[in-house]
Design a protein around this motif. Structure first.
Motif, mmCIF file in Angstrom:
data_model
loop_
_atom_site.group_PDB
_atom_site.id
_atom_site.type_symbol
_atom_site.label_atom_id
_atom_site.label_comp_id
_atom_site.label_asym_id
_atom_site.label_seq_id
_atom_site.Cartn_x
_atom_site.Cartn_y
_atom_site.Cartn_z
ATOM 1 N N ALA A 1 0.817 -1.121 0.098
ATOM 2 C CA ALA A 1 -0.108 0.120 0.033
ATOM 3 C C ALA A 1 0.903 1.099 0.048
ATOM 4 C CB ALA A 1 -0.743 0.097 1.118
ATOM 5 N N ARG A 2 0.424 2.343 -0.587
ATOM 6 C CA ARG A 2 0.977 3.693 -0.830
ATOM 7 C C ARG A 2 1.558 3.999 0.655
ATOM 8 N NH1 ARG A 2 -1.948 7.100 -5.407
ATOM 9 N NH2 ARG A 2 -1.354 5.567 -7.438
ATOM 10 N N ALA A 3 0.416 4.110 1.640
ATOM 11 C CA ALA A 3 0.623 4.565 2.942
ATOM 12 C C ALA A 3 2.048 3.677 3.627
ATOM 13 C CB ALA A 3 -0.486 4.377 3.833
ATOM 14 N N LEU A 4 1.872 2.606 3.359
ATOM 15 C CA LEU A 4 2.998 1.791 3.974
ATOM 16 C C LEU A 4 4.456 2.056 3.448
ATOM 17 C CD1 LEU A 4 4.442 -0.608 5.456
ATOM 18 C CD2 LEU A 4 3.909 -2.210 3.706
ATOM 19 N N ILE A 5 4.737 2.394 2.002
ATOM 20 C CA ILE A 5 5.830 2.940 1.285
ATOM 21 C C ILE A 5 6.033 4.459 1.919
ATOM 22 C CG2 ILE A 5 6.511 3.300 -0.935
ATOM 23 C CD1 ILE A 5 4.680 1.433 -2.046
ATOM 24 N N ALA A 6 5.107 5.098 2.024
ATOM 25 C CA ALA A 6 5.531 6.559 2.615
ATOM 26 C C ALA A 6 5.943 6.370 3.887
ATOM 27 C CB ALA A 6 4.248 7.329 2.588
ATOM 28 N N GLU A 7 5.298 5.564 4.800
ATOM 29 C CA GLU A 7 5.834 5.403 6.244
ATOM 30 C C GLU A 7 7.039 4.775 6.165
ATOM 31 O OE1 GLU A 7 4.456 3.617 10.407
ATOM 32 O OE2 GLU A 7 3.800 2.437 8.330
ATOM 33 N N ALA A 8 7.498 3.943 5.350
ATOM 34 C CA ALA A 8 8.970 3.161 5.289
ATOM 35 C C ALA A 8 10.044 4.239 4.914
ATOM 36 C CB ALA A 8 8.832 2.054 4.285
ATOM 37 N N HIS A 9 9.569 5.186 3.893
ATOM 38 C CA HIS A 9 10.623 6.311 3.465
ATOM 39 C C HIS A 9 10.725 6.966 4.654
ATOM 40 C CE1 HIS A 9 11.517 5.538 -0.539
ATOM 41 N NE2 HIS A 9 10.515 5.102 -0.802
ATOM 42 N N ALA A 10 9.617 7.471 5.464
ATOM 43 C CA ALA A 10 9.890 8.519 6.558
ATOM 44 C C ALA A 10 10.604 7.863 7.634
ATOM 45 C CB ALA A 10 8.334 8.636 7.161
ATOM 46 N N GLN A 11 10.425 6.434 7.837
ATOM 47 C CA GLN A 11 11.316 5.790 8.763
ATOM 48 C C GLN A 11 12.995 5.825 8.328
ATOM 49 O OE1 GLN A 11 9.076 2.193 8.620
ATOM 50 N NE2 GLN A 11 8.013 2.739 10.618
ATOM 51 N N ALA A 12 13.141 5.546 7.255
ATOM 52 C CA ALA A 12 14.442 5.416 6.859
ATOM 53 C C ALA A 12 15.117 6.787 6.893
ATOM 54 C CB ALA A 12 14.427 4.970 5.233
ATOM 55 N N GLU A 13 14.228 7.842 6.273
ATOM 56 C CA GLU A 13 15.037 9.158 6.514
ATOM 57 C C GLU A 13 15.131 9.763 8.066
ATOM 58 O OE1 GLU A 13 11.884 11.374 4.675
ATOM 59 O OE2 GLU A 13 12.353 10.580 2.637
ATOM 60 N N ALA A 14 14.512 9.278 8.935
ATOM 61 C CA ALA A 14 14.702 9.392 10.380
ATOM 62 C C ALA A 14 15.857 8.868 10.743
ATOM 63 C CB ALA A 14 13.229 9.223 10.945
ATOM 64 N N ALA A 15 15.645 7.805 10.466
ATOM 65 C CA ALA A 15 17.160 6.627 10.879
ATOM 66 C C ALA A 15 18.458 7.352 10.212
ATOM 67 C CB ALA A 15 16.920 5.329 10.499
ATOM 68 N N ALA A 16 18.438 8.030 9.125
ATOM 69 C CA ALA A 16 19.636 8.155 8.605
ATOM 70 C C ALA A 16 19.791 9.862 9.321
ATOM 71 C CB ALA A 16 19.188 8.584 7.174
ATOM 72 N N ARG A 17 18.855 10.587 9.631
ATOM 73 C CA ARG A 17 19.275 11.628 10.425
ATOM 74 C C ARG A 17 19.746 11.515 11.912
ATOM 75 N NH1 ARG A 17 13.936 13.148 8.181
ATOM 76 N NH2 ARG A 17 13.086 12.732 10.418
ATOM 77 N N ALA A 18 19.314 10.459 12.428
ATOM 78 C CA ALA A 18 19.857 10.431 13.768
ATOM 79 C C ALA A 18 21.231 9.634 13.530
ATOM 80 C CB ALA A 18 19.026 9.065 14.292
ATOM 81 N N ALA A 19 21.346 9.113 12.614
ATOM 82 C CA ALA A 19 22.907 8.507 12.382
ATOM 83 C C ALA A 19 23.960 9.626 11.734
ATOM 84 C CB ALA A 19 22.891 7.174 11.562
ATOM 85 N N ALA A 20 23.320 10.834 11.271
ATOM 86 C CA ALA A 20 24.007 11.577 10.689
ATOM 87 C C ALA A 20 24.744 11.429 9.436
ATOM 88 C CB ALA A 20 25.080 12.366 11.709
ATOM 89 N N VAL A 21 23.980 10.535 8.648
ATOM 90 C CA VAL A 21 24.504 10.157 7.441
ATOM 91 C C VAL A 21 23.432 10.428 6.312
ATOM 92 C CG1 VAL A 21 26.034 8.204 8.312
ATOM 93 C CG2 VAL A 21 23.426 7.829 7.565
ATOM 94 N N THR A 22 23.852 10.367 5.195
ATOM 95 C CA THR A 22 23.416 10.613 3.800
ATOM 96 C C THR A 22 23.298 9.052 3.030
ATOM 97 O OG1 THR A 22 23.193 13.031 3.916
ATOM 98 C CG2 THR A 22 22.823 11.845 1.730
ATOM 99 N N ILE A 23 22.161 8.682 2.556
ATOM 100 C CA ILE A 23 22.245 7.526 2.004
ATOM 101 C C ILE A 23 21.733 7.487 0.591
ATOM 102 C CG2 ILE A 23 21.539 4.895 1.938
ATOM 103 C CD1 ILE A 23 21.390 5.333 4.976
ATOM 104 N N ARG A 24 22.559 7.484 -0.433
ATOM 105 C CA ARG A 24 22.201 7.592 -1.779
ATOM 106 C C ARG A 24 22.425 6.352 -2.931
ATOM 107 N NH1 ARG A 24 25.464 12.111 -0.846
ATOM 108 N NH2 ARG A 24 27.350 12.100 -2.206
#
Length: 309
Positions: free
Chosen positions: A11-34
């Motif tokens: 579902a789109r909502a799950l995908i959007a939530e997964a992206h938000a969770q990933a972005e939050a984890a990257a901010r907490a680790a002070a990294v950028t993943i690309r």
């Protein structure tokens, strides 16, 4: 001719939530993943892997040319860049599309190599990478990621099972054969195969920071429901009492296996064979590995009992 059912896209909502969770984890680790596609960037990834696995000159875990083709064909190649230190590459992950031998859901992502330099230690950058990988896969209609890891390495077992909520599905004996790198040379290549159901309640809870930890460690120790003991540093593995009565079991892992491999390689090899024997024998009797404790024990539960829950 029968064909495997086509899975419903997430579902789109799950995908959007997964992206938000990933972005939050990257901010907490002070990294950028690309994602990376260009030869120069992929060459830097190859160099990082060479450093992490202490390879000899001329050796390579993932040649640049291979990663170039993988990226071009839509596989997952991602770099981890340090926000604290000039956007420097401090880790990377590679994964490719795979198909189940027996239809259990069709195409999934297999995560082949993920590694972090020492500069990333303690920042949870590995967690951020896995959540990035999860969001990437869900966005492409994939619901599962698999990977292998060395079952002797406590930190990885805890990370995979408690922090990510992934399942151990098979014990693979000497899976890669002899490995010449500076981490695995002379120690065999047994692996546990992990399967991460990306849209499961466990995966979602883990992505939000909940640890999926067993709660019955003390009661099992008190009842001596132990397949293999020797959890303290420097101990030999010791088989526990025979147990044919069902119920849950614990199986020890060695403390600091990386240190043992350098300082006491024969003891490290003893652990390899002892853990292999304990886990494969139990799994052959219908047990499955269902968790890992913070102190270093695998939890095993009998398959029939697990199905009745």
């Amino acid at each position: 001719m029968s064909t495997a059912p086509i899975p419903t896209p997430p579902a789109r909502a799950l995908i959007a939530e997964a992206h938000a969770q990933a972005e939050a984890a990257a901010r907490a680790a002070a990294v950028t993943i690309r994602e990376l596609t260009e030869p120069d960037d992929l060459g830097a990834v190859a160099e990082v892997f060479t450093r992490i696995w202490a390879l000899e000159p001329g050796q390579s875990l993932m040649p640049t040319g291979l990663m170039r083709v993988m990226a071009y064909e839509g596989c997952y190649i991602a770099g981890v860049f340090d926000d604290k230190n000039g956007d420097r590459l401090i880790g990377a992950a590679t994964a490719f599309l795979a198909s189940d031998v027996e239809p259990r859901g069709g195409i999934h992502l297999h995560s082949h190599i993920t590694g972090m330099l020492p500069e990333a230690e303690g920042r949870h950058a590995g967690f951020a990478v896995k959540l990035h990988q999860r969001a990437w896969a869900l966005s492409r209609g994939l619901r599962r990621i698999t990977w292998t890891f060395d079952p002797l390495v406590r930190a990885n077992a805890y990370f995979n099972m408690a922090k990510l909520g992934a399942d151990a599905t098979a014990y693979l004996v000497d899976f890669y054969g002899d490995m010449p790198d500076g981490v695995n040379a002379g120690q065999g290549s047994d692996r546990l195969l992990m399967s991460w159901a990306l849209d499961s309640a466990r995966a979602d809870a883990a992505a939000n920071g909940t640890r999926i930890e067993p709660e019955n460690e003390e009661s099992l120790l008190s009842a001596n429901k132990v397949l293999l003991s020797g959890i303290a540093p420097g101990m030999m593995p010791e088989p526990g009492p025979p147990s044919d009565s069902g119920g849950s079991l614990l199986c020890a892992t060695p403390a600091a296996i990386q240190d043992l491999r350098r300082e006491a390689p024969e003891l490290a090899r003893s652990w390899r064979f002892a853990l292999r024997g304990a886990l494969t024998e139990a799994m052959g009797r219908g047990y499955r590995i269902t968790g890992f404790t913070r102190s270093g024990w695998y939890l095993l539960e009998h398959h029939e009992e697990d199905e009745r829950r």
